[in-house]
Design a protein around this motif. Structure first.
Motif, PDB file in Angstrom:
ATOM      1  N   SER A 110       0.837  -1.205   0.000  1.00  0.00           N
ATOM      2  CA  SER A 110       0.000   0.000   0.000  1.00  0.00           C
ATOM      3  C   SER A 110       0.873   1.257   0.000  1.00  0.00           C
ATOM      4  O   SER A 110       0.599   2.218  -0.724  1.00  0.00           O
ATOM      5  CB  SER A 110      -0.918   0.001   1.231  1.00  0.00           C
ATOM      6  OG  SER A 110      -1.786  -1.107   1.216  1.00  0.00           O
ATOM      7  N   ILE A 169      -7.324   4.954  -5.552  1.00  0.00           N
ATOM      8  CA  ILE A 169      -7.369   3.488  -5.515  1.00  0.00           C
ATOM      9  C   ILE A 169      -6.215   2.939  -4.690  1.00  0.00           C
ATOM     10  O   ILE A 169      -6.391   2.028  -3.865  1.00  0.00           O
ATOM     11  CB  ILE A 169      -7.323   2.924  -6.951  1.00  0.00           C
ATOM     12  CG1 ILE A 169      -8.579   3.362  -7.726  1.00  0.00           C
ATOM     13  CG2 ILE A 169      -7.222   1.400  -6.928  1.00  0.00           C
ATOM     14  CD1 ILE A 169      -8.562   2.980  -9.184  1.00  0.00           C
ATOM     15  N   ASN A 212      -6.478   1.050  -0.713  1.00  0.00           N
ATOM     16  CA  ASN A 212      -5.979  -0.280  -0.393  1.00  0.00           C
ATOM     17  C   ASN A 212      -5.567  -0.372   1.072  1.00  0.00           C
ATOM     18  O   ASN A 212      -5.503  -1.471   1.651  1.00  0.00           O
ATOM     19  CB  ASN A 212      -4.775  -0.627  -1.276  1.00  0.00           C
ATOM     20  CG  ASN A 212      -5.195  -0.993  -2.686  1.00  0.00           C
ATOM     21  OD1 ASN A 212      -6.303  -1.446  -2.903  1.00  0.00           O
ATOM     22  ND2 ASN A 212      -4.303  -0.790  -3.639  1.00  0.00           N
ATOM     23  N   VAL A 232      -6.310   7.432  -9.747  1.00  0.00           N
ATOM     24  CA  VAL A 232      -5.411   6.282  -9.558  1.00  0.00           C
ATOM     25  C   VAL A 232      -4.847   6.277  -8.144  1.00  0.00           C
ATOM     26  O   VAL A 232      -4.745   5.228  -7.487  1.00  0.00           O
ATOM     27  CB  VAL A 232      -4.272   6.320 -10.592  1.00  0.00           C
ATOM     28  CG1 VAL A 232      -3.263   5.211 -10.331  1.00  0.00           C
ATOM     29  CG2 VAL A 232      -4.832   6.211 -12.006  1.00  0.00           C
TER      30      VAL A 232
END
Length: 408
Positions: A28, A285, A289, A282
């Motif tokens: 992450s 996202i 996570n 992006v």
């Protein structure tokens, strides 16, 4: 140190054993790092392209442009314009006569725009940077020459080194209609090209000549299309523009560079924010996570949560552990990404490692222009998304806290 921060740091940096949760947290963090670096790099490259485009545009356009509101031309021989010409702050005062014309070279025709300019136009030393072939010469040896845009050169195949094959310029003859001989309806003049310039599509069909040649061709002995003003360094252009507007009246428009091509500036602005929004999506996202990794951490630390609760830790303390855990993952990744992006941009800026295609003649490597505002924007964007993601994870950490106590 705050208890929640201390425990969160222990969970994140504990080196006793490596769990799958630590690996997921690392992934992450890597995602945030790559996303942040990509934002910095792409925004900086876009800044570089914007700077190159506007620089080329500025090389050919004046700081202030005066045009008539009605009609195409006006008489510059008025008391106001004569007084304006004498303004000590002006570096160049260029009279311009523009019109659409037909250019023929050999048996090939092309519809372009002739731009006749007075001598002050050549005071702009940056014109040489726009020349791709030949030189920016308008007069030499008592002869007039033209400098043509790349679009004209590409369509007609003009050889600027061939003085024996001039271009023929056609313009409708004023006051002549339906002549028995169609050629009598046009004024035709010949001129050689001395150079080819490249700026952008808007100007690359231009044919720049001395204004005397344009006056003869267009049969305009007095009137002009516009006056282009460039001022000495340090002049307050906004103040100058407003003063001219107040004094010149409503019959004329007075435009600065941005107003001369509003579409260019709007397009660059829209493209910049479109790129930013796509990359931010992006990044969202990647940051979200973190919710998955923190949820797994909550499950793994069920016993720790129950013990802390039994020792008197309230829900806010337990929430704080996982909130700060998420923030640490995001911000460490963000800072590392910003540093990586900065390092890459500096290397590209100084060494030009990544080259443009061979067809690009203006620049050979991808341009980079660093803007401190981009760094702040990326950091604040990552911080805002991280707060939301970590907040969600923190709420999940105390969900079912009573059931956890009973199970343990």
């Amino acid at each position: 140190m705050n208890t929640s921060v201390y425990i969160a740091k222990r969970y994140l940096f504990s080196g006793k054993k490596m769990h799958a949760i630590n690996i997921i947290s690392g992934i992450s963090m890597l995602g945030v790092l790559i996303g942040s670096a990509a934002l910095i790099i792409i925004l900086s490259v876009f800044n570089g392209f914007e700077k190159v485009i506007l620089s080329l545009y500025s090389n050919f356009t004046p700081e202030i442009k005066i045009e008539t509101r009605l009609g195409k031309t006006f008489d510059p021989n008025t008391p106001y314009f004569n007084a304006l010409h004498k303004d000590a702050r002006i570096f160049s005062y260029t009279e311009v006569l523009e019109e659409k014309v037909l250019v023929r070279y050999g048996d090939k025709p092309f519809l372009g725009t002739i731009k006749g300019v007075s001598d002050d136009f050549l005071k702009n030393k940056r014109l040489d940077s726009t020349v791709r072939i030949g030189s920016f010469t308008l007069k030499s040896g008592g002869r007039d020459f033209a400098v043509i845009g790349t679009t004209i050169q590409a369509n007609l195949g003009i050889n600027v080194h061939d003085n024996l094959s001039p271009m023929e310029i056609f313009s409708p003859r004023r006051g002549v209609v339906n002549s028995a001989n169609p050629l009598n309806e046009f004024v035709v003049r010949s001129i050689n090209a001395s150079g080819v310039f490249a700026i952008q599509q808007e100007f690359d069909d231009f044919l720049v000549t001395p204004i005397e040649f344009a006056r003869d061709l267009l049969d305009q002995p007095k009137e002009i299309s516009s006056i282009e003003l460039t001022y000495k360094s340090g002049t307050n252009l906004t103040s100058v523009q407003n003063k001219i507007k107040d004094e010149i009246g409503d019959k004329f428009t007075v435009k600065n560079r941005k107003e001369q091509n509003t579409e260019l500036y709007k397009t660059l602005n829209y493209e910049r924010w479109s790129i930013f929004m796509i990359l931010t999506f992006v990044l969202i996202i990647a940051i979200f996570n973190i919710i998955g990794s923190l949820t797994m951490l909550v499950i793994d630390k069920r016993q720790d949560i129950a013990i802390l609760s039994s020792l008197g830790a309230n829900k806010q303390t337990i929430q704080g552990i996982f909130f700060f855990e998420g923030m640490m993952i995001s911000l460490i990744g963000c800072v590392a990404g910003i540093v990586l992006g900065l390092a890459f941009c500096l290397v590209q800026q100084h060494f030009g490692l990544i080259k443009m295609g061979a067809q690009m003649s203006v620049i050979d490597a991808y341009p980079v222009d660093l803007d401190i505002a981009d760094f702040g924007l990326v950091f604040l964007t990552v911080g805002a998304i991280s707060v939301i993601a970590s907040g969600i994870s923190a709420r999940l950490s105390i969900k079912g806290l009573d059931e956890i106590k009973q199970d343990l």
